[in-house]
Design a protein around this motif. Structure first.
Motif, PDB file in Angstrom:
ATOM      1  N   THR A  66       0.754  -1.314  -0.031  1.00 13.73           N
ATOM      2  CA  THR A  66       0.189  -0.047  -0.027  1.00 13.73           C
ATOM      3  C   THR A  66       0.838   1.253   0.010  1.00 13.73           C
ATOM      4  N   PRO A 300     -13.403  -6.937   3.669  1.00 14.02           N
ATOM      5  CA  PRO A 300     -13.425  -5.708   4.095  1.00 14.02           C
ATOM      6  C   PRO A 300     -12.511  -5.316   5.227  1.00 14.02           C
ATOM      7  N   SER A 302     -10.380  -3.265   6.077  1.00 16.07           N
ATOM      8  CA  SER A 302     -10.211  -1.964   6.499  1.00 16.07           C
ATOM      9  C   SER A 302     -11.376  -1.560   7.392  1.00 16.07           C
ATOM     10  N   LYS A 303     -12.342  -2.338   7.529  1.00 20.23           N
ATOM     11  CA  LYS A 303     -13.484  -1.857   8.184  1.00 20.23           C
ATOM     12  C   LYS A 303     -13.783  -2.987   9.352  1.00 20.23           C
ATOM     13  N   THR A 305     -12.671  -5.495  11.732  1.00 23.14           N
ATOM     14  CA  THR A 305     -11.344  -5.732  12.627  1.00 23.14           C
ATOM     15  C   THR A 305     -11.019  -7.021  12.846  1.00 23.14           C
ATOM     16  N   ASN A 329      -2.480  -5.330  -2.844  1.00 23.82           N
ATOM     17  CA  ASN A 329      -2.647  -4.236  -2.298  1.00 23.82           C
ATOM     18  C   ASN A 329      -2.105  -3.039  -3.149  1.00 23.82           C
ATOM     19  N   ARG A 336      -7.738   1.631   1.695  1.00 22.84           N
ATOM     20  CA  ARG A 336      -8.960   1.062   2.104  1.00 22.84           C
ATOM     21  C   ARG A 336      -9.145  -0.182   1.027  1.00 22.84           C
ATOM     22  N   VAL A 337      -8.670  -0.066  -0.179  1.00 19.03           N
ATOM     23  CA  VAL A 337      -9.045  -0.870  -1.297  1.00 19.03           C
ATOM     24  C   VAL A 337      -8.226  -2.243  -1.330  1.00 19.03           C
ATOM     25  N   CYS A 345      -3.422  -0.988   9.086  1.00 16.90           N
ATOM     26  CA  CYS A 345      -4.592  -1.503   8.773  1.00 16.90           C
ATOM     27  C   CYS A 345      -5.453  -1.733  10.112  1.00 16.90           C
TER      28      CYS A 345
END
Ligand code: BMA
Length: 367
Positions: A66, A300, A302-303, A305, A329, A336-337, A345
């Motif tokens: 990233t 997901p 990045s959302k 956990t 990445n 976030r993608v 993260c």
């Protein structure tokens, strides 16, 4: 020595040779009867490891992350847990155009180096190919024509052009060698996610027969004309609901070494679909004696956990899968993608738990 002793000795020798031959013959072999010793070894190693745990894979792991691009020896996975993945995914899209770098901006020379680096550390490489639509000149996602596959087959108007694509592919694959000059065994996973219709080789874009012929023709050319025997072949669908659906376009046990599927977490039904597909696939794999894997996944992270342990691991834990590979990445898009873990993260700590779980295998576990 008496004649009796002599006869006994010969009998023992004969039994010993027969036993040896039986052991050799019963060890599983890849689909390619002329597979290199290294490809045979890799195939057998993976079938064994499949009983031990589930390897973790990441697409373009060594190519970029990233926040970085082309730093030798680095991977986002290692940044987070201290070890590289066991499975390294690579992508060859745009090789067919004669370009210097892939559609994901990785230089093919760096892919070569990365494959060698991973192999020499004991890792396993798998290659996908989102190659262009030879009929329309569009991308792999150009689904404007239902004639693309037919046009590539013998007698089709783009048959010769397809040879040129395959020649470039073969040249590249033949350049994957160790420092000593031995060909590195790699998985090749073309024409994937064909139970969907977003690639020109997808379900609604060609008939069952055309799809199977495409596989057979391609492998026949690579094996018998180009003499490539260091490849193991992966067949990977997208989601599927029944064994029949999974096998509808399966080209044959004499071509395929690994059965897999791709599935991304895009909603609440993910875990149950993933579990069902894994259950059906491990049965298919056991019947066929093939390696079984989740060839692409992503959630997901990045959302959510706890996605690594609660969704991915918990769902796949009951099954003997060789590996689960998460997608890339991108270095040129917001973090976030990313589908793999990265420093900072929100699910970073959970990934460390996933890493520490005895079920998951990383590079150091498979040496
Ligand atoms: C897709 C996306 C694209 C990429 C392609 C091939 O899923 O990640 O950005 O170009 O895979 O790797």
């Amino acid at each position: 020595m008496t004649t009796k002793n002599h006869t006994m000795k010969n009998l023992f020798l004969l039994l010993f040779v027969c036993f040896g031959l039986t052991v050799l013959a019963t060890k599983p072999r890849p689909s390619d009867l002329k597979a290199t010793p290294e490809a045979v070894k890799l195939y057998q190693k993976m079938l064994k490891l499949q009983q031990k745990g589930m390897m973790f894979g990441h697409q373009d792991a060594l190519a970029y992350g990233t926040s970085w691009y082309a730093e030798e020896g680095r991977s986002d996975v290692k940044d987070v847990c201290g070890d590289h993945p066991a499975i390294f995914g690579w992508e060859l899209g745009h090789l067919e155009l004669g370009d210097k770098y892939s559609l994901d901006s990785v230089f093919f020379d760096n892919i070569k180096k990365g494959i060698r680096y991973a192999h020499e550390l004991g890792g396993i490489n798998t290659i996908s190919w989102h190659f262009r639509n030879v009929l329309t000149g569009g991308t792999a996602w150009d689904v404007t024509s239902k004639k693309t596959v037919a046009s590539m087959l013998p007698g089709g108007e783009k048959h010769q052009e397809y040879f040129q694509y395959l020649d470039k592919l073969a040249t590249f694959l033949l350049s994957l060698k160790t420092k000593k000059g031995t060909l590195i065994p790699v998985f090749f996973r073309p024409f994937h996610e064909h139970t969907g219709s977003w690639f020109w080789w997808g379900k609604n874009l060609c008939t069952v027969d055309e799809y199977k012929t495409l596989w057979r023709f391609t492998l026949n050319y690579l094996r018998n004309e180009k003499n490539l025997h260091h490849l193991l072949y992966a067949y990977s669908t997208d989601r599927f609901s029944t064994v029949e659906e999974y096998l509808e376009r399966y080209p044959g046990d004499d071509l395929i070494d690994l059965v897999g599927f791709d599935l991304y977490d895009r909603g609440p039904e993910y875990a149950s679909t993933l579990g069902n597909c894994a259950m059906m696939l491990t049965k298919i794999g056991a019947e066929k004696g093939k390696i079984v894997a989740v060839t692409e996944a992503g959630g997901p992270i990045s959302k959510n956990t706890e996605w690594w342990t609660k969704t991915l691991l918990e769902t796949l834990h009951p099954y003997n899968l060789s590996y689960a590979l998460v997608w890339r990445n991108p270095f040129n898009q917001p973090p976030r993608v990313a589908f793999g873990p990265y420093k900072g993260c929100p699910s970073e700590n959970d990934f460390v738990k996933f890493y520490n779980d005895p079920k998951t295998l990383f590079l150091k576990d498979i040496k």
